[in-house]
Design a protein around this motif. Structure first.
Motif, PDB file in Angstrom:
ATOM      1  N   PRO A   8       0.710  -1.097   0.047  1.00  0.00           N
ATOM      2  CA  PRO A   8       0.133   0.006   0.112  1.00  0.00           C
ATOM      3  C   PRO A   8       0.820   1.436  -0.165  1.00  0.00           C
ATOM      4  CG  PRO A   8       0.231  -0.879   2.198  1.00  0.00           C
ATOM      5  CD  PRO A   8       0.917  -1.598   1.358  1.00  0.00           C
ATOM      6  N   SER A   9       2.274   1.329  -0.321  1.00  0.00           N
ATOM      7  CA  SER A   9       2.825   2.421  -0.262  1.00  0.00           C
ATOM      8  C   SER A   9       2.396   3.707  -1.059  1.00  0.00           C
ATOM      9  CB  SER A   9       4.159   2.108  -0.826  1.00  0.00           C
ATOM     10  OG  SER A   9       4.498   1.423  -2.060  1.00  0.00           O
ATOM     11  N   ASP A  10       1.858   3.304  -2.382  1.00  0.00           N
ATOM     12  CA  ASP A  10       1.566   4.543  -2.915  1.00  0.00           C
ATOM     13  C   ASP A  10       0.483   4.976  -2.602  1.00  0.00           C
ATOM     14  OD1 ASP A  10       3.578   4.832  -5.113  1.00  0.00           O
ATOM     15  OD2 ASP A  10       3.244   2.671  -5.733  1.00  0.00           O
ATOM     16  N   ALA A  52      11.849   4.758   9.128  1.00  0.00           N
ATOM     17  CA  ALA A  52      11.724   3.867   8.073  1.00  0.00           C
ATOM     18  C   ALA A  52      12.154   2.436   8.329  1.00  0.00           C
ATOM     19  CB  ALA A  52      12.721   4.155   6.974  1.00  0.00           C
ATOM     20  N   LEU A  53      13.006   2.266   9.300  1.00  0.00           N
ATOM     21  CA  LEU A  53      13.446   0.901   9.757  1.00  0.00           C
ATOM     22  C   LEU A  53      12.460   0.287  10.643  1.00  0.00           C
ATOM     23  CD1 LEU A  53      15.674  -1.386  10.301  1.00  0.00           C
ATOM     24  CD2 LEU A  53      16.530   0.210  12.099  1.00  0.00           C
ATOM     25  N   HIS A 176       8.229  12.126   6.486  1.00  0.00           N
ATOM     26  CA  HIS A 176       9.665  12.520   6.773  1.00  0.00           C
ATOM     27  C   HIS A 176      10.368  12.646   5.429  1.00  0.00           C
ATOM     28  CE1 HIS A 176       9.628  11.606  11.194  1.00  0.00           C
ATOM     29  NE2 HIS A 176       8.963  10.340  10.717  1.00  0.00           N
ATOM     30  N   PHE A 177       9.840  12.062   4.364  1.00  0.00           N
ATOM     31  CA  PHE A 177      10.349  11.952   2.786  1.00  0.00           C
ATOM     32  C   PHE A 177       9.390  12.530   1.951  1.00  0.00           C
ATOM     33  CE2 PHE A 177      12.390   8.741   5.602  1.00  0.00           C
ATOM     34  CZ  PHE A 177      13.758   8.933   5.288  1.00  0.00           C
ATOM     35  N   GLN A 178       9.785  13.373   1.112  1.00  0.00           N
ATOM     36  CA  GLN A 178       9.077  13.792   0.052  1.00  0.00           C
ATOM     37  C   GLN A 178       9.769  13.481  -1.371  1.00  0.00           C
ATOM     38  OE1 GLN A 178       8.349  18.132  -0.741  1.00  0.00           O
ATOM     39  NE2 GLN A 178       6.154  17.645  -0.954  1.00  0.00           N
ATOM     40  N   VAL A 184      12.292   5.219  -0.456  1.00  0.00           N
ATOM     41  CA  VAL A 184      12.438   4.734   1.059  1.00  0.00           C
ATOM     42  C   VAL A 184      11.038   3.779   1.131  1.00  0.00           C
ATOM     43  CG1 VAL A 184      11.937   5.510   3.389  1.00  0.00           C
ATOM     44  CG2 VAL A 184      13.331   7.083   1.724  1.00  0.00           C
ATOM     45  N   MET A 185       9.871   4.202   0.503  1.00  0.00           N
ATOM     46  CA  MET A 185       8.741   3.156   0.697  1.00  0.00           C
ATOM     47  C   MET A 185       9.094   1.983   0.031  1.00  0.00           C
ATOM     48  SD  MET A 185       5.514   5.438   0.626  1.00  0.00           S
ATOM     49  CE  MET A 185       4.729   6.571   1.862  1.00  0.00           C
TER      50      MET A 185
END
Length: 455
Positions: A8-10, A52-53, A176-178, A184-185
């Motif tokens: 489901p990352s996207d 992320a971890l 945390h990330f764009q 990363v996902m």
């Protein structure tokens, strides 16, 4: 689509991009929603990479564990639930996967409302609790033959627990990330693939070894409990709740009028039937064809290793071929490989079919979310549309019990292989139709815009 479990990352990236950033106080129970620039994403640092971890570990323990159900299917059929049919046993894993898909709609909205830490506490606790309850189940205790039912603890309980943590664990990465969000996902979702490779090895050696089923499941539950605790302590939110949740009713009504989107959802559902047939029955098929127990225990690892590399390479291939062409090609080859399971009889055939089907099926799984994004005209609707498509396709995990019923207690393997292969062929047809409809509608839209601009 599992994987065991489809990604489901996207979906969550689309939902989280509209949020405003805040500063974390470092306390998992409190977030300071202070004003700051919405483009001020850390793109790294201890907190970001720690989150992320933690999300990686959640995927490893959740979706990765579910993808290993083929180990339990084999063990229950041969040893623990000998009074139940393969179809009845397959319902345990199918309901588990179905709930993971479905509960994500609810847990994702709770994340949007700022309840991330409460959701993760409940989900992590329940996952450990139901695994320990599973260890108390007695032989042939499918429903009510024992105080603890295998179906209730592993099928329903664990499915709800993993579904609670699945979507929020990936969504929080987008806090945390764009710029690096997709990368990363992608690394986070690899946790599910790593789990699907390592869990079968561990479970086969535990429950079929000296420890036995009860102590083996307890040992795996203890390990998962420790990893989930570490994951919870590592993850941090940074963005405030959404001021207004996405209206699923509006998006659903618009999606029903989108023929390309409907065809894509039907294609995803058809894919899940073939995928879960292989995931649930490959190890059992290997053992009943006279292959050694030692090799059969690694058949799922071979399959999931192929899926791991397929997911990694799919994005690279789609960059050159285009998303629709890449996923149609993967679905064509994967459906043909399911038919080849009719001739499964040796170590070489199991290895070749397992790694080949895993590779191309993994490519299909990795490209599902990008395909839905490609077919969605409004960026704000991507999350809701993906959630609905995953829920719709999740219903097709019930194909595994249907394949088990076709298999019968006499283990006539060619019948479910043909059924799963035909379903995979339907997937290719639906995806091909979705691509053609999408291209046609885009041409019509471009033509209309040209006419408007000419006046």
């Amino acid at each position: 689509m599992s994987t065991p479990l489809p990604s489901p990352s996207d979906e969550t990236a689309g939902q989280a991009s509209a949020l405003q950033p805040v500063k974390s106080t470092g306390d998992p129970s409190h977030v300071d929603y202070s004003d700051s620039d919405s483009s001020d994403f850390p793109e790294g640092g201890v907190t970001a990479w720690g989150t992320a971890l933690g999300a990686f570990l959640i995927q490893f323990c959740g979706a990765g564990y579910t993808s290993s159900y083929g180990v339990f299917q084999d063990f229950y059929t041969q040893t623990y639930l000998t009074n139940s049919t393969p179809s009845a046993i397959a319902w345990i894993g199918s309901v588990n996967a179905l709930l993971i898909f479905s509960v994500g709609l609810v847990s994702g909205r709770l994340l949007d409302r700022g309840a991330f830490y409460h959701v993760m506490k409940i989900g992590c606790f329940l996952q450990c609790f139901f695994l320990f309850m599973l260890s108390l189940a007695k032989p042939n205790g499918y429903y009510q033959a024992s105080p603890i039912s295998i179906f209730l603890s592993q099928g329903i309980g664990s499915g709800i627990a993993i579904g609670i943590t699945n979507v929020p664990s990936i969504a929080v990465v987008s806090h945390h990330f764009q710029r690096r969000r997709a990368f990363v996902m992608g690394l986070v979702v690899v946790g599910a693939s790593m789990g699907s490779i390592l869990h079968p090895i561990m479970l086969n050696n535990l429950i079929n070894g000296r420890l036995g089923f009860a102590n083996g499941v307890r040992a795996s539950a203890g390990m998962i409990g420790c990893l989930l605790l570490i994951a919870y302590l590592l993850m941090r939110t940074r963005l405030p709740p959404q001021p207004q949740a996405v209206s699923y009713t509006r998006v659903f009504q618009n999606s029903l009028r989108d023929r390309a989107y409907i065809c894509a959802c039907l294609g995803m559902a058809a894919f899940e039937v073939g995928f879960f047939f292989v995931a649930f029955y490959l190890q059992l098929d290997s053992r009943l064809h006279g292959l050694s127990e030692g090799f059969s225990f690694y058949s799922l690892t071979i399959f999931n290793a192929g899926s791991f590399f397929g997911r990694l390479t799919a994005s690279v291939v789609s960059a050159y071929m285009g998303i629709p062409s890449a996923i149609i090609g993967c679905s064509f080859i994967s459906s043909a490989l399911i038919f080849s399971m009719i001739g499964l009889h040796s170590v070489a055939s199991v290895s070749l079919i397992g790694v080949s089907y895993g590779f191309f099926a993994g490519g299909c799984i990795a490209l599902v979310a990008p395909l839905i994004s490609y077919l969605t005209p409004e960026v704000s609707d991507i999350g809701a549309r993906m959630g609905m498509s995953f829920t719709i396709s999740g219903k097709s995990v019930l194909g595994a019990p249907i394949c088990g019923a076709v298999l019968t207690s006499h283990y006539i393997w060619w019948k479910p292989a043909v059924l799963a292969g035909v379903s995979g062929s339907c997937e290719m047809a639906f995806l091909f139709l979705a691509d053609k409809v999408s291209r046609a509608s885009r041409l019509v839209e471009a033509f209309c815009l040209h006419l408007c601009s000419s006046y």
